[in-house]
Structure formats: C-alpha cells, structure tokens
Design an enzyme around this catalytic site. Sequence first.
Site, PDB file in Angstrom:
ATOM      1  N   GLU A 146       4.490  16.071   0.604  1.00  0.00           N
ATOM      2  CA  GLU A 146       3.091  15.914   0.212  1.00  0.00           C
ATOM      3  C   GLU A 146       2.216  17.062   0.664  1.00  0.00           C
ATOM      4  O   GLU A 146       1.366  17.528  -0.073  1.00  0.00           O
ATOM      5  CB  GLU A 146       2.487  14.624   0.804  1.00  0.00           C
ATOM      6  CG  GLU A 146       2.863  13.356   0.102  1.00  0.00           C
ATOM      7  CD  GLU A 146       4.231  12.893   0.523  1.00  0.00           C
ATOM      8  OE1 GLU A 146       4.787  13.515   1.434  1.00  0.00           O
ATOM      9  OE2 GLU A 146       4.722  11.937  -0.067  1.00  0.00           O
ATOM     10  N   HIS A 215       2.174   0.845   4.064  1.00  0.00           N
ATOM     11  CA  HIS A 215       1.996   0.984   2.625  1.00  0.00           C
ATOM     12  C   HIS A 215       0.788   0.214   2.144  1.00  0.00           C
ATOM     13  O   HIS A 215       0.673  -0.078   0.959  1.00  0.00           O
ATOM     14  CB  HIS A 215       3.253   0.499   1.894  1.00  0.00           C
ATOM     15  CG  HIS A 215       4.423   1.392   2.126  1.00  0.00           C
ATOM     16  ND1 HIS A 215       5.098   1.428   3.312  1.00  0.00           N
ATOM     17  CD2 HIS A 215       5.011   2.302   1.331  1.00  0.00           C
ATOM     18  CE1 HIS A 215       6.064   2.318   3.242  1.00  0.00           C
ATOM     19  NE2 HIS A 215       6.033   2.865   2.048  1.00  0.00           N
TER      20      HIS A 215
END
Lengths: 410, 434
Positions: A146, A215
């Site tokens: 990322e 998450h």
Amino acid sequence: MAAIFQGVGAAATLSSSPSNSFVPKKFLTSPRRSFCVRKVPSSVVVRSDGSVNFDLNSKSRRAQQLVANAVATKADSSAASSSSNPGHELLLFEALREGLEEEMERDPCVCVMGEDVGHYGGSYKVTKDLAKKFGDLRVLDTPIAENSFTGMGIGAAMTGLRPVVEGMNMGFLLLAFNQISNNCGMLHYTSGGQFTIPIVIRGPGGVGRQLGAEHSQRLESYFQSIPGIQMVACSTPYNAKGLMKAAIRSENPVILFEHVLLYNLKERIPDEDYICNLEEAEMVRPGEHVTILTYSRMRYHVMQAAKTLVNKGYDPEVIDIRSLKPFDLYTIGNSVKKTHRVVIVEECMRTGGIGASLTAAITENFNDYLDAPIMCLSSQDVPTPYAGTLEEWTVVQPAQIVTAVEQLCQ
Amino acid sequence: MPTLLSAWFNSHQPNLHPPSFYSLSLFRSSHPPPSPNPTLAMALSRFASSSRSGSLLKPLSSAISLRRPISTDTTPITLETSVPFTAHQCEAPSRTVQTSANELLTFFRDMALMRRMEIAADSLYKAKLIRGFCHLYDGQEAVAVGMEAALTKKDCIITAYRDHCTFMARGGTLLEVFAELMGRQAGCSRGKGGSMHFYKKDSNFYGGHGIVGAQVPLGCGLAFAQKYSKDEAVTFALYGDGAANQGQLFEALNISALWDLPAILVCENNHYGMGTAEWRAAKSPAYYKRGDYSPGLKVDGMDVLAVKQACTFAKEHALKNGPIILEMDTYRYHGHSMSDPGSTYRTRDEITGVRQERDPIERIRKLILSHDLATEKELKDIEKEVRKEVDDAIAQAKENPVPESSELFTNVYAKGLGVESFGADRKEVRATLP
C-alpha cells in the site's frame, strides 16, 4: 432494515476470475497527455434542497422525489419513482462502477490501481470487468504494498494522470499514511502551487459483520486533519456515483469513504450524466424539532430511528453531511438556525472522530443558535470485538438515537 | 573499522592521472610564442612521442600554435573514467567516455557554482537568515551535474531533501534558491516550501521531499505516468544510503520491475545516514546489488564523466528493460545538515583526505589543465565570476519581500468544480462540471 443490508455478502458472491489468457502489455489507444483535458460541461447538478440551477424539469421532479422518499425504506422509493423518470435500478457497488467507468471513458488519464482490482474484478466488485474493457495499463493489479502503490499513484498524479487508488479495506491505508499525509495533502502547498494531485483514494471502511478489529476501522478520524485533502462519504447509490465522478474530476486529492455494509443497497438513479457537489451536505428529511447530522451507514440507523420518532410526534431534520472535510457549514448552519438542537450520529469513535470536530465547528460558529448542548453519539472507544452482540453495542443503534432525541427535546 | 578512504582504495584500482602534467605549464609561457619554428616543433613532437601517455601530444601541439581562448570547442576528447564500473546482472558500460572542451568547462563552471552556492548557504544559515533544516550537497556535485548531462528536460528527476544542487542542475536560478531558503516570495515554492521542498515543474524536477524514502514510490509513479503516456522518457529517483533500508523502496522496485517501468533508482551513497555509518546500518552495503532481480551498477560518484556515462547507459537500459539501480559512490563534506558538525562520527582526516584525493571539481580542473583547455588563471576567473553571481543573487534575495499573510491560505486546495466555500456564510452552493 434487514431488507436493506445483505450483510457482507458482496464479498461472498464474487464472480469467478476471468480466464488466464491475459496479455501483459496490452495497451489501448494511447492516452496522450494532451488529451487529459476536460471536455465542455454538459451535465447538471442537483442541489441538496431539490432545486436545480439548469432548467431541466424532469431533473427537479426527480430530485423532489428523492427527497420526499428518503424517509421510506428503499423498496418504496424505487416503486414510486418508476412512473416519471425511467432511470435504472442498481446496487451501490454497481453505481460506483458506473461512475468509474463513465469517467474512464471520458478521460483517458483516469486509471485504477489497487489490489485485485483488475483480473479479479475487485474484492467488492466495484471494478468488475473494467480490466477487460480498458486493459491492464489502466486497471492495474498491484502487489500488496500500500505504501508504495499509493505513493506511485501520487507521483503519477503529479504529472497529470488521474489515478483512482483503491484500498481493499480502508484500514490497510494506514500503511500509506505517510504518502497520503505528506505527499498527497501537502505537495500542492509546499510546491507553491506548481503541482496538483488529482488523485482519488477510495475504499470500504467501517464496522462490518464481525470482521474483527483490524478490518473494522474508521479512517476518516485519522485523516481529517491532513491539510489539503477533501474527504467525502457516500451512502446511497445516487450519491455514490455522483461523488465518485466529482472526486475524479476534482483537482484536489479526494478520499472517498465507502462502507462495507452498504454495497448492496438498491436504488433507482438517473440515466443522465450527473455529479454531486463534493462540499455539499444532503438534506435527507426536512424537519423542525431537531437536526440530526450523520453520514455513511449511520444514515440508515438514523432514518429507522426517525420513523419511530415521527410516530412519537417528533419532527427530526436529517442531514447526511457527505462532505467530511470540509464540513458544509452552510447547510448545517441553516438547519441549526431553524431547529436549535443538534444530535450527531456517527460511526467514528468518540475520541477525535468526525463528530468531535463537527461538535467543535458548530459550537464555534452557531453557539448563539443552540438551545441545548450538542449530543454526539459515536461508537465506543474500543477495538471492534468479534462477537456479534458486542459488536452491535460498539456502534450506535436506532434505539439509542431515539432516546437521545427524546432527551434533547424535553 | 576500516576508514572510508582505505575502504575505497581497497575496492578500486585507482587510475591516477598521467603524472607530470604540471610540467606542461612550463611550455606555456606567459609571453606570446614566436611564429612557429619547424625545428622547435620537431623537437617537441619527438619529446611528445617518447612520453608515456599519448594524451600529452595534444597539449604540446597546441602550445606551439597561438593559444586558443577559453574553449567552446566541441571536438570530442576521449578519456577514461577514474575507476571501472561494477555491474550486477548486466554488462557494465565501457570506461571510455567521450567529452569535449566545452562540456568539461561547463561541468567545471556548474560544479563551481554549486559549490559556491552551498558554502554561501552555510554562511547564511549561520547568520540565521536560513532557518530550520538545511542539507548541503557540497562534495556530491558531480552526481547532479553528470546526471543532467545525460538527460533531457523530458526526463524526470525526483530526490530527497538534499536538493539545492539538483534543482540548479535542472535549470533553477540562484535567486529562486536563495529566496526559497530565506523564505521570500521569489522562491521557487513561493517561500512556502523551504530547503527541503524545491520543485520545478517545467523542467520536470519533482522535488524536494523531507521524509526519507517516500520519494522513491513517487518516482516510480512518475515512471508509470511516462510509460502510460508513452513519453519515451525516464525517471531518476534519487535516495541516500540511509533511505536504501526503507521497505517502500523494495515495494516500489518490485512494482516497477513487474510493470516494466522506466525507473532508475539512484542511491547517492555518501556512506553516512545522518550520523550512522553505512556499515552500522546496512547488512549488505552493496546497494547496487540490492535490487536482486533488477540490474545494478556501481559508479564513482565523484567523477562527473563516470556519472554521465552511467546515466546514459541507465536511461537506455530502462527504456528497454525496466528498472535499474545505480549506486553513486560519493561523499559529503558538510554534516548531514547544518545542525550536524559532521565530525562526531567521522574523522577530520577522512574528510580532508577525500577532499584531496577525490574532489570532483579538482578532478575536472586537473583534466582541463592537463588537456590545456584553459589556463589556471581562467579557471580562477570562472570561480571569481561564480562567486560574484552567488553574492549578487544573495543580495537580490535579501531584498525580496516575505510572502503576504494571505499566502497562508493559498494553494491548500486547487480550485475544483467551481465551488466557492466561505465557511458558514456561504450564500450559494453551485457546482459546474468542468
């Protein structure tokens, strides 16, 4: 409520991957930099109160219907609007895809980067089939890195490309925080205006169905103080498509927050090209007694609570703030001046969340108009637990909203 | 622990310049020579042919004819780099480089300008006209100048915070540099960036970044954009030996290699990551090999011709085969920044040693003198000229005003979608599609 959410089913019903005959260096018509210019304006904008600036009567009727039906459940709204303006019905992730696809067709500089966005079609199907249509150079599958692919998106944006960077889950973008904060947000300023960064960073965040703590993160609270970026949160297929398109066309870096549980919302949206103003809040339900400010998934909890409140005789005004940075203090201010009471319902945590900033902003600007202190209902300051019952109590539930409004309106 | 200098000597076989070039100056009398005397010419040419190095021949023949003015001559001169290149997973380019008098003199002038600029910045910092962080590049000028000689303005360069000289090489002016350092309006970033944020969009210089290593993914993004738009240009992403240990470098290299991007990662190895010597920070200090699957080249970063050769080679390579790593073996005389004396982690002897043996400007000076392209006096004149230029620019920058207070709020956002926001008093909400 159960009809609206189909759980995290979006992830479960993924299409099978396309056949393995992909051409690594397949280029489509070469996107020359000189073509990365904007076309002549051709669309309309719907204001949040329903009126429009350009005179297309069908548009204003359509907008009126949207506003009037926002209280009802989704099934009602789609039935009611089918008579006048045909439009087409689709799910939220399809609306995002439509917006993305239209922008990619319109401007060859738009490209998509992310994990599994290409051949896999996107983990929430937002980019499904785009790789087949536009090729591997415009819909790029990145490795799980990322920090660097967000950085690469920003570098590409410095030269004039318009990348759309997808974080598979917003929480993963914490790894790219340095790039987003220092390079994405600040480069326009530190270069004295030489570079603009027309990048869109998008992804699903928020508390899902028992996805676990890592998450279920709400990154809007972490990103909100980065100067130079804009943040928007979509909540319906209509504004998802509109905000996606506006974000891609904007010269500023925009972070578009989607929600894992909203991807399967169905709504009828217009066929015409339209965008939603990035800095504008949406009036969901006008009212007189109390202003309820919310965004993303909490909008639906608020609307459910609103039904109960209406039955009890209250008249809440519900505003979906949509623009998390900067706040649409104009719409919010007008509402506060009318109702004099504010409840903020958000999914961020209490400490340092969007609600906390919004409370401060309203208090600073509209203190004289408030009859009571602002109530801010947020998620608990805990990591999101796995157990379903505990997770339910982490976020704000409609019953709590009803109680809060009753308390405020005594 | 090996000293820097001995380590360098142990790893290279230095090719020292032909000796006794100073003796040539004896042939160059200060009086204009008499008309050519054939006997003298023969005697001299016999001497020349008996000497060891063929490169002495040219200067001798020029000593006989009327002296040339400072040379803008572009006839090629062939030289060898100081040390051969070391390659990893590729064929090293040849040591033989083509240059010309014009080019060498340009190199000299540019490097002298940069050196003078950095020293002037040092004084300005001590006079508290420059605040904050100031990272000086003196000692490393050959990298900036050599790289620029190999590229066009269509190629992109992105570097970290030691960017003053790279900015100059890309076409920045002294006024822009000093004004930005002093936070004035005429600065390249309007005074809002500072030492670490120099940018020049029209010459594709992308800065100027404070966070170590963050510029490398940006650089790979620039390379991606070049490939996307089929520019046939490359991006040079510079970083230091300290940044070479950042994970995002390897991530970006992986993606660049997968997508065949024309990215060249250049490690300016000055052997110290702020105060930490490279042997204490990196398990494998062979930075050019760290690309593993990506080829790499180790270059003597103090030899501007070697840098130019390597960058030309790298550009060709990257356009065909994807990313390549260049390691420039260089040295900085100043500390990491102005707040670092630079002597707590290395000895003064080491610094002076490098200055004597490997200084890039001295090397070019010796080349110019040995090839008789200019006299010592002319070179000194160039340095004086450069000094004056720098002083003038500083004076001009000092006169320049500080930014207006309204500049605080400009350029936070680009104007987009035609929306005006006036906070809570906004009267009208309007968005027109671009």
